[in-house]
Design a protein around this motif. Structure first.
Motif, PDB file in Angstrom:
ATOM      1  N   LYS A  62      69.514  66.066  93.837  1.00  0.00           N
ATOM      2  CA  LYS A  62      70.089  66.100  94.890  1.00  0.00           C
ATOM      3  C   LYS A  62      71.433  66.783  94.839  1.00  0.00           C
ATOM      4  CE  LYS A  62      65.813  67.059  97.023  1.00  0.00           C
ATOM      5  NZ  LYS A  62      64.872  66.754  97.918  1.00  0.00           N
ATOM      6  N   ASP A  63      71.886  64.535  94.674  1.00  0.00           N
ATOM      7  CA  ASP A  63      73.073  64.452  94.272  1.00  0.00           C
ATOM      8  C   ASP A  63      74.490  65.229  93.628  1.00  0.00           C
ATOM      9  OD1 ASP A  63      74.540  61.743  95.604  1.00  0.00           O
ATOM     10  OD2 ASP A  63      75.350  61.804  93.932  1.00  0.00           O
ATOM     11  N   LEU A  64      74.308  65.758  92.605  1.00  0.00           N
ATOM     12  CA  LEU A  64      74.931  66.521  91.933  1.00  0.00           C
ATOM     13  C   LEU A  64      74.923  67.690  92.075  1.00  0.00           C
ATOM     14  CD1 LEU A  64      73.573  65.327  87.897  1.00  0.00           C
ATOM     15  CD2 LEU A  64      75.745  65.033  88.793  1.00  0.00           C
ATOM     16  N   ALA A  82      74.884  68.709  95.486  1.00  0.00           N
ATOM     17  CA  ALA A  82      76.103  68.000  97.012  1.00  0.00           C
ATOM     18  C   ALA A  82      77.350  68.269  96.626  1.00  0.00           C
ATOM     19  CB  ALA A  82      75.293  67.075  97.157  1.00  0.00           C
ATOM     20  N   ARG A  83      77.348  67.626  94.904  1.00  0.00           N
ATOM     21  CA  ARG A  83      79.164  67.546  94.916  1.00  0.00           C
ATOM     22  C   ARG A  83      79.437  68.501  93.587  1.00  0.00           C
ATOM     23  NH1 ARG A  83      79.911  61.707  93.051  1.00  0.00           N
ATOM     24  NH2 ARG A  83      78.215  60.027  94.385  1.00  0.00           N
ATOM     25  N   GLN A  84      79.147  69.547  94.140  1.00  0.00           N
ATOM     26  CA  GLN A  84      79.299  70.364  92.313  1.00  0.00           C
ATOM     27  C   GLN A  84      79.575  70.516  92.062  1.00  0.00           C
ATOM     28  OE1 GLN A  84      81.692  73.445  94.614  1.00  0.00           O
ATOM     29  NE2 GLN A  84      79.789  73.306  96.586  1.00  0.00           N
ATOM     30  N   GLU A  85      78.682  68.810  91.117  1.00  0.00           N
ATOM     31  CA  GLU A  85      78.864  68.687  89.502  1.00  0.00           C
ATOM     32  C   GLU A  85      77.927  69.689  88.380  1.00  0.00           C
ATOM     33  OE1 GLU A  85      79.513  65.101  90.042  1.00  0.00           O
ATOM     34  OE2 GLU A  85      81.253  64.464  90.961  1.00  0.00           O
ATOM     35  N   TYR A  86      77.278  70.688  89.378  1.00  0.00           N
ATOM     36  CA  TYR A  86      76.069  70.796  88.221  1.00  0.00           C
ATOM     37  C   TYR A  86      74.675  71.457  88.601  1.00  0.00           C
ATOM     38  CZ  TYR A  86      71.904  70.479  85.661  1.00  0.00           C
ATOM     39  OH  TYR A  86      70.642  70.737  84.551  1.00  0.00           O
ATOM     40  N   SER A  87      74.964  72.611  87.703  1.00  0.00           N
ATOM     41  CA  SER A  87      74.257  73.296  88.364  1.00  0.00           C
ATOM     42  C   SER A  87      72.719  74.524  87.536  1.00  0.00           C
ATOM     43  CB  SER A  87      74.829  74.887  89.005  1.00  0.00           C
ATOM     44  OG  SER A  87      74.299  76.569  88.317  1.00  0.00           O
ATOM     45  N   ARG A 142      69.198  62.505  91.513  1.00  0.00           N
ATOM     46  CA  ARG A 142      70.665  62.272  91.319  1.00  0.00           C
ATOM     47  C   ARG A 142      70.243  63.818  91.072  1.00  0.00           C
ATOM     48  NH1 ARG A 142      72.038  61.798  85.771  1.00  0.00           N
ATOM     49  NH2 ARG A 142      70.793  61.170  85.076  1.00  0.00           N
TER      50      ARG A 142
END
Lengths: 232, 232
Positions: free
Chosen positions: A220-222, A224-229, A218
């Motif tokens: 890596k997914d976030l 990739a979508r730039q939804e989390y750092s 999850r």
DNA sequence: GCAAAAGTGTTTGGATTACACCCATGC
DNA sequence: GCATGGGTGTAATCCAAACACTTTTGC
């Protein structure tokens, strides 16, 4: 120790790699050290390292050293710094590149290899005088580790697969030498993608804590979508 | 080029140092590149670098390369990463350590030395194919530079002695490829110890901006008392 | 006056802090 | 029941983002 080429050929210039192996247990970050069985600095504690073969990639040399000592494979290696003072090695000009690896201590079964008479995990705050310039190598590497712990989810490489939130907190408290408030810490990590297990601690004489894992997928997914750092 | 020792002695292993020289102008971070006058990669653009002498400290080699090319002295050098793929240099095993320096572009008068037929400042976003693995060296070094720009007041090494707050903002906007709000940016930098000059910009066809300098002395003082920590 | 950029104030929502409290387990 | 740590809620505060507005210069 036997090298595949004559020892002399390494010298004039020589290039080595030191591998700092970190682990975490009982709220303390540990470093895996060896007691040297050869001169120079025979009998002193040192960071495990070896010369790099002329046809060997640096990363591969790091993996080799880590594997020889711990039998671990597939561990990510991180480059730290390179140390090259002309006088740092008494036998000649040896430039050394420091790498570090983060391990789950319970998976490591370190055995003294050809380099060493002894291998030991030592909590960072108890590390004393080391051979060569290894204290300097450790302190700059730990600074780099702290930066990475702040910006990347590397803490989970140090923790067991299933960990309690308190263990996670203790890791950061030890690394940054600070006391954190439990309630506030948990608010801060609320956005980290965890897998929440139904399991709990056992054999503790207080309310057992819930166990969590880091959800790599999850994460890596976030990312990739730039939804989390990740930030700590 | 003449070395003080026979060229052959360097090889089998050889150790070089590449020096990335950054500058800032017109809202863009620039990199000083040379056009190689010798094989391999003759005629291609490259990061300036040179072999390290057997008795030479790494930092000193960096300073030497920087000085030969720009005539600058007393500039802080920062170590970046070390690159050692066995095949990275066609003539043999050359491990290279990358350093970077931050310069005030107006103080640099780069002259093509023995290495190069040409020297040129190129804005980072316009850097194309470079010799060897120099694109990889540049990208990892720029990542490290960004981390340092976030945590240490290194931006002032890139700016002129007296700068406007807008220039400072543009530097961060370029480095982090983002648009920042002027009012909010100024609130954020309010705690940085500045020297506020009575001077203003000249020859601009709009309201001239006030000039500032970074107050190194006060910064060190605040650091020592732990009353301030630079963060951007 | 107009264009262009300098420079500042206000509002809002989310994060950080300090602190208080309840819960589950072993003995 | 009590010691020990697990786990959560609240209120005050700080900080960042969005936006609007005034000021000063050249032409």
């Amino acid at each position: 120790m036997n090298y595949k080429i004559e020892f002399d050929k390494f010298f004039s210039y020589s290039f080595s790699l030191d591998c700092l192996i970190f682990g975490f247990e009982n709220g303390q970050i540990h470093l895996l050290l060896i007691k040297r069985n050869m001169d120079p600095h025979k009998g002193e504690w040192a960071i495990p390292g070896d010369l790099v073969y002329p046809d060997e990639d640096l990363d591969d040399a790091g993996k080799r050293i880590l594997h020889d000592l711990t039998n671990l494979e597939g561990i990510r290696l991180h480059q730290s710094q390179t140390f090259g003072k002309p006088k740092r090695h008494p036998q000649g000009r040896v430039i050394t590149c420091a790498y570090f690896a983060l391990t789950k201590m319970e998976e490591v079964n370190a055995v003294a290899s050809s380099w060493a008479t002894e291998v030991k995990w030592i909590p960072l705050h108890k590390v004393k005088q080391l051979a060569f310039d290894h204290n300097e190598i450790l302190s700059s590497t730990f600074e780099i580790l702290k930066i990475k712990l702040s910006n990347e989810p590397l803490c989970f490489d140090l923790l067991p697969e299933k960990f309690t939130l308190n263990e996670l907190q203790q890791l950061y408290e030890y690394a940054f030498n600070s006391d954190l408030n439990k309630a506030n810490f948990r608010k801060k990590i609320k956005h980290i993608p965890f897998i929440s297990h139904d399991e709990k601690q056992i054999n503790v004489k207080h309310r057992p804590a819930k166990l969590f894992s880091f959800d790599q997928k999850r994460y890596k997914d976030l990312l990739a979508r730039q939804e989390y750092s990740f930030k700590m």
